[in-house]
Write a protein that holds these residues in place. Structure first.
Motif, PDB file in Angstrom:
ATOM      1  N   ASP A 162     -70.761 -19.385  47.269  1.00 52.96           N
ATOM      2  CA  ASP A 162     -70.838 -17.962  46.896  1.00 52.96           C
ATOM      3  C   ASP A 162     -70.433 -17.744  45.445  1.00 52.96           C
ATOM      4  OD1 ASP A 162     -69.735 -16.562  50.105  1.00 52.96           O
ATOM      5  OD2 ASP A 162     -71.649 -17.369  49.434  1.00 52.96           O
ATOM      6  N   LEU A 163     -69.327 -18.372  45.040  1.00 51.57           N
ATOM      7  CA  LEU A 163     -68.852 -18.203  43.667  1.00 51.57           C
ATOM      8  C   LEU A 163     -69.845 -18.820  42.681  1.00 51.57           C
ATOM      9  CD1 LEU A 163     -66.869 -17.366  41.522  1.00 51.57           C
ATOM     10  CD2 LEU A 163     -65.396 -19.292  42.168  1.00 51.57           C
ATOM     11  N   LEU A 164     -70.374 -19.971  43.025  1.00 47.57           N
ATOM     12  CA  LEU A 164     -71.347 -20.621  42.157  1.00 47.57           C
ATOM     13  C   LEU A 164     -72.586 -19.739  41.987  1.00 47.57           C
ATOM     14  CD1 LEU A 164     -72.171 -23.145  40.581  1.00 47.57           C
ATOM     15  CD2 LEU A 164     -73.045 -24.099  42.720  1.00 47.57           C
ATOM     16  N   SER A 165     -73.073 -19.189  43.087  1.00 48.10           N
ATOM     17  CA  SER A 165     -74.235 -18.300  43.016  1.00 48.10           C
ATOM     18  C   SER A 165     -73.949 -17.092  42.143  1.00 48.10           C
ATOM     19  CB  SER A 165     -74.628 -17.854  44.421  1.00 48.10           C
ATOM     20  OG  SER A 165     -75.678 -16.919  44.380  1.00 48.10           O
ATOM     21  N   PHE A 166     -72.762 -16.529  42.291  1.00 47.46           N
ATOM     22  CA  PHE A 166     -72.380 -15.364  41.492  1.00 47.46           C
ATOM     23  C   PHE A 166     -72.375 -15.693  40.009  1.00 47.46           C
ATOM     24  CE2 PHE A 166     -70.382 -11.425  40.542  1.00 47.46           C
ATOM     25  CZ  PHE A 166     -69.449 -11.685  39.545  1.00 47.46           C
ATOM     26  N   LEU A 167     -71.804 -16.830  39.650  1.00 48.18           N
ATOM     27  CA  LEU A 167     -71.728 -17.208  38.232  1.00 48.18           C
ATOM     28  C   LEU A 167     -73.112 -17.418  37.642  1.00 48.18           C
ATOM     29  CD1 LEU A 167     -68.721 -19.721  38.329  1.00 48.18           C
ATOM     30  CD2 LEU A 167     -68.687 -17.334  37.587  1.00 48.18           C
ATOM     31  N   VAL A 168     -73.988 -18.084  38.387  1.00 43.76           N
ATOM     32  CA  VAL A 168     -75.329 -18.351  37.869  1.00 43.76           C
ATOM     33  C   VAL A 168     -76.113 -17.055  37.702  1.00 43.76           C
ATOM     34  CG1 VAL A 168     -77.542 -19.452  38.377  1.00 43.76           C
ATOM     35  CG2 VAL A 168     -75.414 -20.686  38.801  1.00 43.76           C
ATOM     36  N   ARG A 169     -75.990 -16.156  38.664  1.00 45.81           N
ATOM     37  CA  ARG A 169     -76.789 -14.934  38.657  1.00 45.81           C
ATOM     38  C   ARG A 169     -76.269 -13.878  37.689  1.00 45.81           C
ATOM     39  NH1 ARG A 169     -80.175 -14.794  43.115  1.00 45.81           N
ATOM     40  NH2 ARG A 169     -79.766 -16.402  44.687  1.00 45.81           N
ATOM     41  N   ASN A 170     -75.045 -14.013  37.245  1.00 50.52           N
ATOM     42  CA  ASN A 170     -74.447 -12.958  36.434  1.00 50.52           C
ATOM     43  C   ASN A 170     -74.040 -13.439  35.047  1.00 50.52           C
ATOM     44  OD1 ASN A 170     -74.001 -10.416  38.299  1.00 50.52           O
ATOM     45  ND2 ASN A 170     -73.599 -12.230  39.546  1.00 50.52           N
ATOM     46  N   GLN A 171     -74.690 -14.459  34.542  1.00 51.64           N
ATOM     47  CA  GLN A 171     -74.363 -14.957  33.220  1.00 51.64           C
ATOM     48  C   GLN A 171     -74.683 -13.918  32.155  1.00 51.64           C
ATOM     49  OE1 GLN A 171     -76.471 -18.914  33.545  1.00 51.64           O
ATOM     50  NE2 GLN A 171     -74.613 -19.602  32.537  1.00 51.64           N
ATOM     51  N   SER A 172     -73.792 -13.812  31.194  1.00 49.04           N
ATOM     52  CA  SER A 172     -74.005 -12.909  30.076  1.00 49.04           C
ATOM     53  C   SER A 172     -74.701 -13.671  28.954  1.00 49.04           C
ATOM     54  CB  SER A 172     -72.664 -12.350  29.600  1.00 49.04           C
ATOM     55  OG  SER A 172     -71.867 -13.393  29.060  1.00 49.04           O
ATOM     56  N   ALA A 173     -74.590 -13.149  27.743  1.00 49.72           N
ATOM     57  CA  ALA A 173     -75.207 -13.814  26.604  1.00 49.72           C
ATOM     58  C   ALA A 173     -74.360 -14.966  26.072  1.00 49.72           C
ATOM     59  CB  ALA A 173     -75.466 -12.806  25.490  1.00 49.72           C
ATOM     60  N   ALA A 174     -73.144 -15.128  26.601  1.00 49.44           N
ATOM     61  CA  ALA A 174     -72.259 -16.195  26.125  1.00 49.44           C
ATOM     62  C   ALA A 174     -72.865 -17.563  26.434  1.00 49.44           C
ATOM     63  CB  ALA A 174     -70.883 -16.073  26.770  1.00 49.44           C
ATOM     64  N   PRO A 175     -72.690 -18.548  25.537  1.00 50.38           N
ATOM     65  CA  PRO A 175     -73.298 -19.879  25.737  1.00 50.38           C
ATOM     66  C   PRO A 175     -72.583 -20.699  26.792  1.00 50.38           C
ATOM     67  CG  PRO A 175     -72.011 -19.856  23.718  1.00 50.38           C
ATOM     68  CD  PRO A 175     -71.992 -18.445  24.237  1.00 50.38           C
ATOM     69  N   VAL A 176     -72.808 -20.369  28.043  1.00 53.10           N
ATOM     70  CA  VAL A 176     -72.243 -21.105  29.176  1.00 53.10           C
ATOM     71  C   VAL A 176     -73.384 -21.824  29.883  1.00 53.10           C
ATOM     72  CG1 VAL A 176     -71.004 -20.966  31.364  1.00 53.10           C
ATOM     73  CG2 VAL A 176     -70.356 -19.466  29.468  1.00 53.10           C
ATOM     74  N   MET A 177     -73.271 -23.126  30.001  1.00 50.63           N
ATOM     75  CA  MET A 177     -74.261 -23.928  30.719  1.00 50.63           C
ATOM     76  C   MET A 177     -73.619 -24.423  32.014  1.00 50.63           C
ATOM     77  SD  MET A 177     -75.938 -27.529  29.495  1.00 50.63           S
ATOM     78  CE  MET A 177     -76.902 -28.562  30.602  1.00 50.63           C
ATOM     79  N   ILE A 178     -74.240 -24.105  33.131  1.00 56.10           N
ATOM     80  CA  ILE A 178     -73.727 -24.511  34.443  1.00 56.10           C
ATOM     81  C   ILE A 178     -74.601 -25.645  34.969  1.00 56.10           C
ATOM     82  CG2 ILE A 178     -73.253 -23.766  36.804  1.00 56.10           C
ATOM     83  CD1 ILE A 178     -72.823 -20.953  35.737  1.00 56.10           C
ATOM     84  N   VAL A 179     -73.975 -26.760  35.313  1.00 54.35           N
ATOM     85  CA  VAL A 179     -74.682 -27.925  35.848  1.00 54.35           C
ATOM     86  C   VAL A 179     -74.206 -28.155  37.275  1.00 54.35           C
ATOM     87  CG1 VAL A 179     -75.201 -30.366  35.546  1.00 54.35           C
ATOM     88  CG2 VAL A 179     -74.797 -28.927  33.534  1.00 54.35           C
ATOM     89  N   VAL A 180     -75.130 -28.246  38.188  1.00 55.93           N
ATOM     90  CA  VAL A 180     -74.817 -28.453  39.608  1.00 55.93           C
ATOM     91  C   VAL A 180     -75.529 -29.724  40.063  1.00 55.93           C
ATOM     92  CG1 VAL A 180     -74.910 -27.483  41.925  1.00 55.93           C
ATOM     93  CG2 VAL A 180     -74.684 -25.968  39.948  1.00 55.93           C
ATOM     94  N   THR A 181     -74.773 -30.660  40.623  1.00 51.85           N
ATOM     95  CA  THR A 181     -75.401 -31.871  41.159  1.00 51.85           C
ATOM     96  C   THR A 181     -75.302 -31.875  42.683  1.00 51.85           C
ATOM     97  OG1 THR A 181     -73.438 -33.310  41.174  1.00 51.85           O
ATOM     98  CG2 THR A 181     -74.634 -33.094  39.088  1.00 51.85           C
ATOM     99  N   TYR A 182     -76.283 -32.497  43.315  1.00 54.62           N
ATOM    100  CA  TYR A 182     -76.296 -32.553  44.782  1.00 54.62           C
ATOM    101  C   TYR A 182     -77.195 -33.705  45.221  1.00 54.62           C
ATOM    102  CZ  TYR A 182     -80.846 -30.410  44.131  1.00 54.62           C
ATOM    103  OH  TYR A 182     -82.133 -30.163  43.733  1.00 54.62           O
ATOM    104  N   ARG A 183     -76.930 -34.171  46.438  1.00 58.19           N
ATOM    105  CA  ARG A 183     -77.764 -35.212  47.028  1.00 58.19           C
ATOM    106  C   ARG A 183     -78.938 -34.568  47.758  1.00 58.19           C
ATOM    107  NH1 ARG A 183     -73.713 -39.079  50.385  1.00 58.19           N
ATOM    108  NH2 ARG A 183     -72.295 -39.700  48.701  1.00 58.19           N
TER     109      ARG A 183
END
Length: 1013
Positions: A162-183
């Motif tokens: 839930d938190l990960l989804s929130f962060l990805v969907r609500n990114q502002s203009a700040a240079p934040v790159m989110i990397v998610v790895t999964y099998r």
């Protein structure tokens, strides 16, 4: 034979590294890195992190999900990230980055920030935590770009997802790159990560990167890198065949002496265990111990479980680290690949398995400090369950549920409570052990399910709890508990749009005595009033709300008072006059009560109803402003994803009415990215579909309508007016746009049959207008339906200027369906929409007024109206309307922009020249009259004048002259597409054979596109 080593270089991943580099350069954004186990996702991310972090190009924050997370450990990777950040910049440094330095929410992730504000965590506190984490990342990125890495998301707990989804969907203009790895090979069809990945892929600036197996050339390069020399002949082929390009398997198969490690069986488990079996026996023993602690284990905990002191443990583990079976990770160890741990753990004999987890549980009970704060009871629950000790597993699960609730991790709380219930029958004194009876556990589980959005499971829990309460018999039954459970089930049935939610709450009200009054009765009555509003029994809703208000005021319960006032206001809204907030009007009473309650939900609900009222009253600018204010408050309260998303509807609706469609689309698309609930999604889909239809994007409109229809099918008998009638409206307009007027009538039938719902006139009128448009298309055969439409409209109470504009549109459209183009009526409709500030609806009305003017021979008046409509259509991007206006303008004989009459050859007037063009096409006088909106007699006069000026005897000679002189050669293509068939597609003038669609206003703010497009 020496221990094998990892490749000193990353092989075959230059393209993937380039994708990551590009994503960082384009930040903000997110990249989802998937691939089967062993393909090197972790190695790829480590190389990338070393590249950007080591050169100071970005701050890299890394956190990994634990396999234990599926058992209830919440926010594990974010706790790791926060702990690393505290080590780097300190607690004060973190506090300086969060709003007002308030780190109370972060205390739920890391105990270094103190104790949470309360043990009883609410949905608002959970949302506030999400907002604080988002703000922390944004402010870090103001200093330098930030790369947030969440590894092994296939093990992520619900709260982490839930938190990960929130962060990805609500990114502002700040240079934040989110990397998610999964099998990817872990994602079976029902895996909870699958829908999250699917949803995130549809978000802008999100990229999916799939890691594939190595090609043979890359296998050769990897083998060479591991050996440090060229491999002997045939080795690469054998390695490639056995490993199938999996880097982990390649490294496992190879020894640094250039030979295969051994003849291993085909199974992955045997392959992975082969590397472990080459280690000393005492090292293997400790690895077996370590396998019980998860992918990562603290050094101190492993020492306690293994019984070795620090020196001995270090000595024994050194071969495992050297062989890359284990890697050092901070103060502990991690298996180089989780599959290695799984293989070792699964290889344990049953007795070894039980004894190992018993040792873990006992070690943790003897020294709780062996694991970070917040993990103790979750881990004890896991280990005691694995050790088959039902009693202590139950106790630990109960405590773990309390910790999860405190951390706002409702899904994990539900998991732990479900475990308690599963173990209940195996523990005879379970109630005494945890200090709660079975019904209490089920009630808590139902509440956790409600907060986690798991309504179906929650309904099952609460239904089972109700049966146990009822089993005590009517005389011994705890009535208040029974009523509370009924209210809870009613709420969850309402959220799922299932039948029976009103019955549940009504039964709860009946069970609670009116005397003496209680706060519980007041709140149940308020819920009843809210739900009954979705039926035709408005008096019952008003009575329930009034009684709730009286009890709330008598017992001084401000929350119940605010909710009751809101429900009373919504029971029967009068849009005719805007209340003066200084006169003690109902809306002012609601505002004062909501603010005085201190309840964020009540305050935001007030903003919802105020913006809803203003839009319904036609005060679009004010409605949009109030909804925007409410959204801002929702952000401050930390609930922008819930109430804030609901307010997106109330902001987008007036923006659509005002013709600010691009702004509205931005608001709605953001709301849709939040994956809103069913009760929010319908309104968004209808609004989006209406705009798409008005802009001529039939495919998008059809898709939106399909989503709305699916929701309505799920709702069964759900008759919330705003959703039900609005969906019927979109169905009707879609049918008109696709040239299926007969298919409009079933949608209209639904509105005719369902009279008396709340806000009936506001949402019924636009559908009735669409029905009248269909009747105009169908002709005399639709007269019976037209009468029913007018009878239904006659029974509506028209309230406010917006509804009056719709009613004027309906009357003018009904007249058109009877063959009457009433210029004064359509001018009145246009004026009504202009007064409301709705440019598109005004333009639609002006087109009909222009048609009526042309039918009366007023070409100058028609042109003036059409030019206003053309400007409006261009402003909002309504291409179908713009095309229709342009077509009508070509048929008028009024002066063009600039004022000068266009010249015509052969001494003809511009009108005579246009008539000659039609004569040359072989048109009859009647055809010419219909095409140019003139009478047949006037057309005959024009033809006579043309024959005289050309000095020809008849129409044939006139046409021959035109062809000989090539007067219309440049317009033949246009004539071919707008020739005789054009008269059958005219603009609705008398005798034209065309019944054009009306241009009415909006339902829920959505525009009504022209039926011909």
């Amino acid at each position: 034979m020496s221990a094998r080593a990892m490749s000193p270089v990353l092989v075959g991943r230059s393209a993937e590294l380039g994708v990551l580099e590009d994503a960082l350069a384009a930040a903000p954004g997110a990249i989802l890195v998937g691939g089967e186990a062993g393909l090197g996702k972790t190695r790829l991310i480590r190389e990338f992190a070393a590249s950007v972090g080591g050169t100071g190009r970005a701050r890299v924050l890394v956190g990994g999900c634990l396999e234990l997370g599926s058992d209830g450990l919440p926010f594990a990777p974010f706790t790791t990230v926060l702990r690393g950040l505290v080590r780097d910049i300190g607690i004060d440094g973190v506090a300086a980055l969060v709003p007002r330095g308030d780190t109370g929410s972060l205390a739920r992730l890391l105990p270094e920030f103190g104790e949470p504000e309360s043990d009883a965590a609410s949905g608002e506190e959970r949302a506030r935590l999400f907002e604080v984490v988002l703000t922390l990342l944004d402010r870090l990125a103001e200093r330098e770009p930030v790369v947030l890495v969440i590894e092994d998301a296939h093990w992520a707990d619900r709260s982490t997802r839930d938190l990960l989804s929130f962060l990805v969907r609500n990114q502002s203009a700040a240079p934040v790159m989110i990397v998610v790895t999964y099998r990817s090979d872990e994602l079976h069809r029902t895996h909870p990560l699958r829908p999250l990945l699917g949803g995130l892929e549809r978000v802008d600036r999100v990229t999916r990167l799939e890691i594939t197996r190595l090609a043979r050339s890359d296998v050769a390069a990897l083998v060479t890198a591991v050996l440090g020399q060229a491999p002997p002949p045939g080795l690469v082929d054998r390695i490639d065949a056995r490993s199938e390009g999996n880097p982990l398997f390649i490294e496992a198969l190879l020894d640094d002496d250039g030979t295969l490690a051994c003849e291993l069986p085909e199974s992955l488990r045997d392959l992975l265990l082969a590397g472990v079996q080459r280690l000393p026996e005492e090292t293997q023993d400790v690895l077996r111990d370590a396998s019980g602690g998860g992918t990562r284990i603290e050094h101190a905990l492993l020492a306690a479980v293994s019984g070795l002191d620090d020196t001995a443990l270090t000595r024994v583990l050194r071969p495992a680290v050297a062989a890359n079976v284990l890697v050092v990770d901070g103060d502990g160890y991690a298996f180089r690949h989780a599959l290695i741990r799984e293989a070792i753990h699964d290889d344990l004999l049953p007795g070894e398995y039980t004894r190992l987890h018993t040792r873990y549980a006992e070690a943790l009970e003897n020294d709780p400090g062996l694991v970070p704060s917040g993990r103790l009871w979750v881990e004890l629950s896991h280990h005691w369950k694995a050790a088959n000790d039902a009693t202590w597993a139950l106790v630990a699960s109960w405590r773990a549920a309390a910790d999860a609730r405190k951390a706002l991790a409702y899904a994990e709380c539900l998991t732990m409570l479900s475990r308690v219930l599963n173990l209940w029958d195996r523990v005879p004194d379970a109630a005494d052990r945890i200090g709660a009876d079975h019904v209490k556990v089920m009630e808590d589980a139902a509440n956790a399910a409600d907060l986690a959005g798991e309504y179906d499971r929650g309904i099952k829990f609460v239904t089972a709890a109700l049966k146990e309460v009822e089993a005590a018999g009517e005389e011994a039954m705890d009535t208040e508990r029974w009523a509370e459970l009924l209210k809870l089930r009613g709420h969850m049935r309402y959220e799922m749009a299932r039948p029976g939610f009103v019955d549940d709450v009504r039964a709860a009200v009946k069970a609670l005595p009116a005397d003496p009054p209680t706060v519980l009765r007041a709140r149940v009555l308020s819920a009843l009033a809210t739900y009954v509003r979705f039926s035709t029994d408005i008096p019952e809703a008003r009575a329930a709300a009034a009684e709730s208000l009286a009890i709330a005021r008598r017992l001084a319960d401000p929350v119940a008072e605010a909710q009751a006032l809101i429900t009373l206001f919504c029971a029967d809204i009068d849009y005719s006059e805007y209340p003066d907030l200084s006169t003690g009007d109902t809306l002012a009473d609601v505002e004062r009560a909501a603010l005085a309650s201190g309840d964020h939900h009540s305050v935001l609900r007030f903003y919802v109803i105020k913006s809803h009222f203003l839009e319904g009253a036609g005060r679009h600018e004010e409605a949009a402003a109030v909804a925007a204010q409410g959204k801002e408050l929702a952000g401050e309260y930390g609930v922008s994803r819930t109430q804030g998303t609901f307010l997106c509807i109330n902001q987008a609706e007036p923006l659509v009415s005002l013709g600010r469609w691009d702004e509205a689309l931005a608001v709605m698309n953001h709301a849709m990215e939040q994956e809103p609930s069913v009760t929010i999604r319908t309104s968004l889909l209808v609004l989006l579909g209406g705009v798409a239809l008005a802009r001529g994007d039939l495919a998008a409109a059809r898709q939106r309508l399909g989503g709305a229809r699916e929701i309505m099918q799920l709702k069964m008998k759900w008759l919330k007016t705003q959703d039900y009638f609005s969906t019927l409206w979109l169905e009707a307009r879609m049918a008109l746009a696709e040239g299926r007027p007969q298919d409009v009538l079933p949608a209209v039938e639904g509105v005719i049959e369902e009279a008396g719902l709340p806000d009936d006139a506001r949402y019924a009128l636009p559908v009735l207008v669409a029905g009248a448009t269909a009747c105009a298309e169908l002709g005399p055969s639709a007269a019976p339906m037209l009468r029913r439409i007018e009878e239904r409209a006659a029974g509506l109470t028209i309230s406010g200027p917006l509804q009056r504009a719709h009613r004027l549109t309906l009357d003018a459209e009904a007249a058109r369906a009877r063959g009457v183009l009433d210029l004064a009526a359509w001018d009145g409709v246009a004026a009504a929409w202009e007064a409301l500030g709705n440019p598109f609806a005004r333009a639609q009305a002006l087109v009909h007024a222009a048609e009526a003017a042309l039918a009366d021979g007023d070409h100058d008046g028609a042109t003036a109206r059409l030019r206003i409509a053309a400007d409006a259509a261009a402003d909002v991007g309504a291409a179908p309307l713009a095309e229709r206006v342009a077509d009508l303008l070509r048929r008028t004989r009024a002066p063009r922009r600039g004022g000068a009459e266009p010249s015509a050859p052969l001494g003809l007037t511009p009108r005579e020249y246009e008539v000659l063009r039609l004569v040359a096409e072989g048109r009859s006088n009647r055809d010419i009259a219909e095409a140019l909106f003139i009478s047949a007699k006037t057309a005959s006069v024009h033809v006579s004048n043309i024959l005289s000026k050309l000095e020809v005897a008849n129409r044939g000679e006139a046409a021959a002259t035109a062809h000989r002189l090539a007067l219309f050669a440049g317009s033949r293509e246009h004539s071919a597409s707008n020739g005789r068939g054009s008269s059958g597609q005219g603009s609705g003038g008398p005798g034209s054979g065309e019944r054009s669609s009306s241009r009415q206003g909006s339902v829920a703010g959505a525009p009504l596109p022209d039926s011909r497009h």
